[in-house]
Design an enzyme around this catalytic site. Structure first.
Site, PDB file in Angstrom:
ATOM      1  NE  ARG A 243      -0.533   7.452   5.183  1.00 42.62           N
ATOM      2  CZ  ARG A 243       0.141   8.431   5.748  1.00 42.62           C
ATOM      3  NH1 ARG A 243       1.180   8.981   5.118  1.00 42.62           N
ATOM      4  NH2 ARG A 243      -0.186   8.868   6.957  1.00 42.62           N
ATOM      5  CG  PHE A 362      -8.379   2.184   7.844  1.00 44.15           C
ATOM      6  CD1 PHE A 362      -8.255   2.381   6.482  1.00 44.15           C
ATOM      7  CD2 PHE A 362      -9.035   1.031   8.279  1.00 44.15           C
ATOM      8  CE1 PHE A 362      -8.747   1.475   5.576  1.00 44.15           C
ATOM      9  CE2 PHE A 362      -9.550   0.119   7.379  1.00 44.15           C
ATOM     10  CZ  PHE A 362      -9.395   0.341   6.029  1.00 44.15           C
ATOM     11  CD  GLU A 363      -2.821   1.594   7.180  1.00 38.54           C
ATOM     12  OE1 GLU A 363      -1.975   2.290   7.759  1.00 38.54           O
ATOM     13  OE2 GLU A 363      -2.867   0.363   7.270  1.00 38.54           O
ATOM     14  N   GLY A 364      -4.148   6.903   8.086  1.00 39.01           N
ATOM     15  CA  GLY A 364      -4.081   8.356   7.894  1.00 39.01           C
ATOM     16  C   GLY A 364      -5.323   8.829   7.166  1.00 39.01           C
TER      17      GLY A 364
END
Length: 380
Positions: A243, A362-364
């Site tokens: 993140r 993306f990445e949460g």
């Protein structure tokens, strides 16, 4: 425009200067061609690896740069300001190295890590599945113990560098329940492993994103990273770092949009004055600059917490949320500054706007980041 950075050492300043030089020489001249044609930049990651830019935050004993995350992320930002897709792939490569460096045995690290940190083997991250994106505990891809090791069966999705990477940090289910997910360092090619057609994306066209189909491929037992059932712990530990990488990439993208808009506003005239001198537009640019500066400060704060050994989970989510929302707004405003020209491919701001959108996903997703942050508040 070169960013005025406050760096901790002369070595760090030299490293940033090197990254900027390589980005200007190797990335900037090629980005438009490859993004428009959706072609892979052959040889580019070997060049970045040879320069030491793919292993910066990892130990020197395995060929890494032993740099603090504060410095590594600023290198990512410099790369992203020239070519976001490449910077995302570099960040994902770092994400793929993380399980091995943090949970791997000394023998596993000695076997695989030097080639990964040197860029001779580019890594990818294979956590998501078609029905399990943010809900990693719902993974269905199975890893069954067999005499030869583990037989992998199932489908993984949204793999950056899918089909091109030399290895994959693969998460598969070895037992039922949230404690039944395990992590493997899978090879890039294996009997029973195939990849789907690259996704047709809004942006980041030069680096493929694919599904992977595991049809009974067998991995040797020593490709298990950590213990069986430790997979989600490994995945979530790596995602904090991932993140931060995306926050830095988003900041670089926003900086590029700001630079393009500022240069245009200083050249274009309307009603007898440069358009930057019109308050309405000047204030818009000021807000864009403030958003970029705030994004950078936020990811650097999180990186310094990580470097100090402090819990950075909430800070990483804040950085990812703030930086990617800023990138979406700044790139959209850059299109507005350029007016009709901003909506054409004659200028890169329309590409920046398309590339920014996925960074909120993306990445949460940013909704997941808000969930992480709100839970940290509820815990106190």
């Amino acid at each position: 425009m070169a960013v005025d950075r406050l760096l901790p050492t002369t070595e760090a300043a030299d490293l940033i200067a090197l990254a900027r030089e390589i980005a200007d020489k190797e990335l900037a001249p090629r980005v438009d061609e490859h993004e428009r044609a959706e072609t892979y930049p052959e040889g580019l990651f070997a060049t970045l690896g040879a320069a030491g830019l793919l292993g910066l935050p990892y130990a020197e004993e395995h060929g890494g740069g032993a740099q603090p995350y504060e410095v590594y992320l600023q290198v990512l930002e410099e790369l992203a300001a020239r070519w976001a897709a490449v910077a995302v792939a570099v960040s994902v490569h770092g994400l793929a190295c993380h399980p091995l460096t943090t949970f791997g045995t000394p023998e596993q690290q000695e076997r695989w890590l030097p080639d990964m940190l040197a860029g001779e083997v580019v890594g990818a991250y294979s956590l998501s599945e078609p029905q399990a994106g943010s809900d990693a505990a719902a993974l269905a891809c199975k890893a069954e113990r067999v005499p030869e090791g583990y037989r992998i069966t199932g489908t993984k999705a949204w793999i950056t560098h899918g089909g091109r990477a030399g290895c994959y940090a693969l998460f598969a289910r070895t037992a039922p329940g949230p404690r039944g997910v395990s992590c493997f360092l899978a090879p890039g090619q294996a009997d029973g492993l195939s990849f789907g057609r690259p996704e047709e994306k809004m942006g980041l066209h030069a680096i493929p994103t694919t599904t992977a189909h595991w049809d009974g491929a067998v991995l040797e037992a020593d490709r298990l990273i950590g213990a069986e059932g430790q997979g989600l712990q490994i995945a979530f530990a790596a995602l904090d770092s991932g993140r931060l990488g995306i926050a830095a990439v988003a900041t670089g993208l926003a900086q590029a949009a700001l630079d393009t808009a500022t240069a245009y506003a200083n050249e274009r005239t309307a009603f007898g004055r440069k358009i930057v001198d019109h308050q309405g537009l000047g204030f818009l640019l000021a807000d864009m600059a403030a958003a970029v500066d705030a994004a950078r400060a936020t990811y650097l704060d999180a990186a310094r917490r990580r470097d100090a050994g402090r819990d950075c989970r909430r800070a990483a989510s804040v950085a990812k949320l703030v930086a990617t929302d800023a990138a979406m707004k700044v790139t959209t405003d850059a299109v507005q500054v350029l007016g009709g020209y901003g909506y054409t491919r004659d200028f890169p701001v329309e590409r920046y706007m398309r590339e920014a959108k996925v960074m909120q996903i993306f990445e949460g997703t940013n909704q997941i980041q808000r969930l992480v942050i709100s839970r940290s508040l509820a815990a106190h």
